[in-house]
Enzyme design. Structure first.
Site, PDB file in Angstrom:
ATOM      1  CD  GLN A  38      -2.871  -1.466   0.359  1.00 41.07           C
ATOM      2  OE1 GLN A  38      -3.716  -0.579   0.325  1.00 41.07           O
ATOM      3  NE2 GLN A  38      -2.898  -2.533  -0.460  1.00 41.07           N
ATOM      4  CB  ALA A  57     -11.263   0.484   3.745  1.00 43.17           C
ATOM      5  CG  HIS A  58      -7.301   0.247   0.574  1.00 48.97           C
ATOM      6  ND1 HIS A  58      -6.425  -0.643   0.020  1.00 48.97           N
ATOM      7  CD2 HIS A  58      -8.528  -0.299   0.457  1.00 48.97           C
ATOM      8  CE1 HIS A  58      -7.088  -1.685  -0.408  1.00 48.97           C
ATOM      9  NE2 HIS A  58      -8.361  -1.511  -0.160  1.00 48.97           N
ATOM     10  CG  ASN A  59      -7.194   4.103  -2.420  1.00 50.17           C
ATOM     11  OD1 ASN A  59      -6.611   3.081  -2.063  1.00 50.17           O
ATOM     12  ND2 ASN A  59      -6.589   5.071  -3.061  1.00 50.17           N
TER      13      ASN A  59
END
Lengths: 318, 318, 318
Positions: free
Chosen positions: A190, A231-233
């Site tokens: 990531q 969460a990511h993004n």
């Protein structure tokens, strides 16, 4: 920023390729890739994006390679997503215990037990209590307060006048893995980061993951309660109220002034429109237009949810 | 304790007022305000409380001012709740990294890495492992154990024979904001505290918020599992069993021996009666009498919930 | 390892017993007890296990004592589970701040702020960032990374190539209490541990409890997202994907390649079969065969859940 030659990247991940070499600075989605990025194609639903990508090269199965624009090199692979995982490792930030005195503004109050990575920049009048860890190249804006035992991973950006409560972790790895045919999970490193804008308050023991590529963003004036997972993004719009134990799955975005009740959640890759209110314990499974209240799982308009509840009650009485 | 003149308070928050000046020691609800408190009135449902308040002054719209008792000064404001937010800042505890050796009982075992604020008092035979932070004026009773990386905010009181597991945060700010017409959120400073009574065990990575005014209380003999969220001003009754990932919203109270299953929750300002059992994943949306089991969302008597489930099953078979 | 004479144990917990004395090294379930363990019988559903137990002695009501095999001493008690709680204290590990330099492999990178208990063993090329705490006798395999502010309780075993994100707590006490007739909760000391196998990644602010007897296990290649709760004695099978805010209650086991969506959970003492996929927000209330998708609460086959949802929608339209 890490970078490599396209030829070197292909060699490292076992992809056969020849052509004009380029410097590659990272990975990205088809939409967001620049001419110095490598991207990937692993699902037909992204065909439209394939034709418009700016990527230097795209990891792709041979049968789809003809769909690529002329400026984009086909990087042929049977399992493009697995190759992406391998490539992601090339761009990862190597985290070590190496420490360097941060650049600190005036009138700061920083506990001597706080540990810094390298290249940290801290604005004026920042308070950081004991036990915090601030990773490499993190930036903290003026008048921000970090309570004890907060963790900021490398490259996290915190705006001005933010309050981060104890135990919160910002910038941990997003949850991304490619699967092998044997069912093993291969880490997609990531390599993005987290951006917290101005006037954001984040409660205790939250977890906000860094982007896989690009950033996870909490926009200005948003307030997160305790034990919230982002969460990511994800992009949380301005002035959001995310109450305790809310969870947003990857890449979901919200408009402004979205309110989410306790223990509610949203699936990934959705958009929750401006001024949406999501009742407690709801689960959002598709994008919502906004300007109203939603409830239930799957979340529907609140009015409809009330109707369903009434029907259930009358059923039970029969 | 912080205090100010009523005249000074009004000037600081932009409220016009004249009359006999008083010393104000804090803010509180209409019900709980003493003659040295300022209170607020922002909803007609609290009219009855208005007439009985002991407050020195009440932030209130002009049209309701006539409802105040004679000993209470009207503090006229178009948006009383916003003014409350501004006033709350006057009474906030300024948290700094300033540290002072705590007063420590006999036979304690405290890791040298533990960081203390000022004025901390620790009873006999207390164990505190590495990485804990104990804020200003916190009090820890005898025979209590804090595992590594626990955070106690200022003014937190922990009783005797308690066990607090790692990562748990006690005393973080409650989630309270006033909204501007533009949709921005203005912090209501949380000037209460947390009181954990004797023989309480709290699992890992829980978050227990301090009261906005007054205290959040976990009464004696209660046991909390991991990742539990307790909002500001909750009163968890004696001998509660709150299992993992339970969440209680603000000001909710429980009787004694309440059991809440995993991932269940309760909305704010409710009372859950003695010996209530709340099934896993339930959501309590109204007060419960107790002495039985409840399930579902909205939570109903377990018997009724089973009936609804049976109807749903038979529906699906049609 | 702690141990005592059976006679001493009985005396300590107030059980009358006479017979040939033995060394007792711990407590365990009827099934898993060895000839140097004491076990307990508190529910008729375990009668079959009673007859086959290897235990040296069993805490048991007088009326069931005749069911014990000849090699097992009856330890007669009116409330066997309460006596178990008292006995568990005899075998507890006394946690102190005592510290000892760990045994460290080559090429490790360990922050000087990391605090160690006694007897810690660390493999080659391990990275441990600031603020971590590693309890007594913990073992960390080679090439593992602990981000800042991770807590490992005593006797935790972490495999090779694991990644543990910040704020995560591994080895905290499981949630186990015996009830007195007055409704008080008496702690059952959790004398097991946690074993994390190779190639496991665990997100931020998770909580994984140690076994009450024996181990809680996360098997190889599993990936946990943020804020996941794993209760005592769970066995998470290989290559699991447990996404954010999942919770598993005590003693539940999963087969291999189980996927659990966000905010889903499972009750205790269940088995979730190989290749089960549990949809987000589901609640598993009975064991599942696997090789398919389940949804809802109580969780049913996904196909059936869709049918119920469709019926509800059409009901609401009437």
């Amino acid at each position: 920023m890490k970078h490599c030659q396209l030829s070197g990247l292909c060699q490292a991940i076992g992809v056969v390729w020849s052509g004009e070499d380029k410097i590659i600075t990272g990975l990205n989605t088809l939409d967001e890739a620049t001419p110095s990025h490598v991207s990937f194609f692993n699902h037909e639903k992204h065909s439209a994006q394939l034709q418009k990508t700016q990527a230097a090269g795209v990891l792709i199965e041979a049968r789809y390679a003809h769909l690529l624009p002329p400026h984009t090199a086909p990087l042929i692979a049977d399992e493009p997503y697995l190759k992406l995982a391998l490539a992601s490792k090339l761009f990862r930030h190597t985290v070590t215990t190496k420490s360097q005195a941060p650049k600190i503004g005036v009138d700061c109050d920083i506990d001597p037990s706080v540990r810094f990575g390298c290249g940290v920049v801290i604005g004026d009048r920042v308070t950081i209590l004991a036990g915090c860890y601030i990773g490499d190249d993190a930036v903290i804006g003026p008048d921000t307060m970090l309570y004890a035992n907060v963790t900021l991973y490398h490259q996290t950006h915190i705006g001005a006048r933010c309050i981060i409560h104890s135990g919160t972790v910002i910038g941990s790895d997003g949850y991304g893995f490619a699967q092998t045919k044997a069912g093993e999970h291969v880490k997609i490193y990531q390599n993005g980061n987290v951006i917290i804008e101005n006037d954001v308050e984040i409660g205790a023991n939250c977890a906000i993951d860094r982007g896989v590529f690009g950033a996870t963003v909490i926009a200005q004036g948003s307030k997160l309660d305790n034990l919230v997972h982002i969460a990511h993004n994800c992009k949380v719009g301005a002035y959001a109220l995310l109450t305790s134990q809310v969870g947003l799955a990857g890449s979901t975005t919200t408009g402004r002034n979205v309110v989410m009740g306790g223990q509610s959640g949203a699936a990934g890759h959705l958009h929750i429109g401006d001024f949406s209110t999501i009742a407690a314990k709801s689960g959002v499974t598709k994008s919502l237009k906004g300007y109203q209240t939603y409830a239930g799982f799957p979340a529907v308009e609140h009015r409809l949810w009330l109707k369903i509840q009434a029907k259930l009650s009358s059923l039970a009485k029969k």
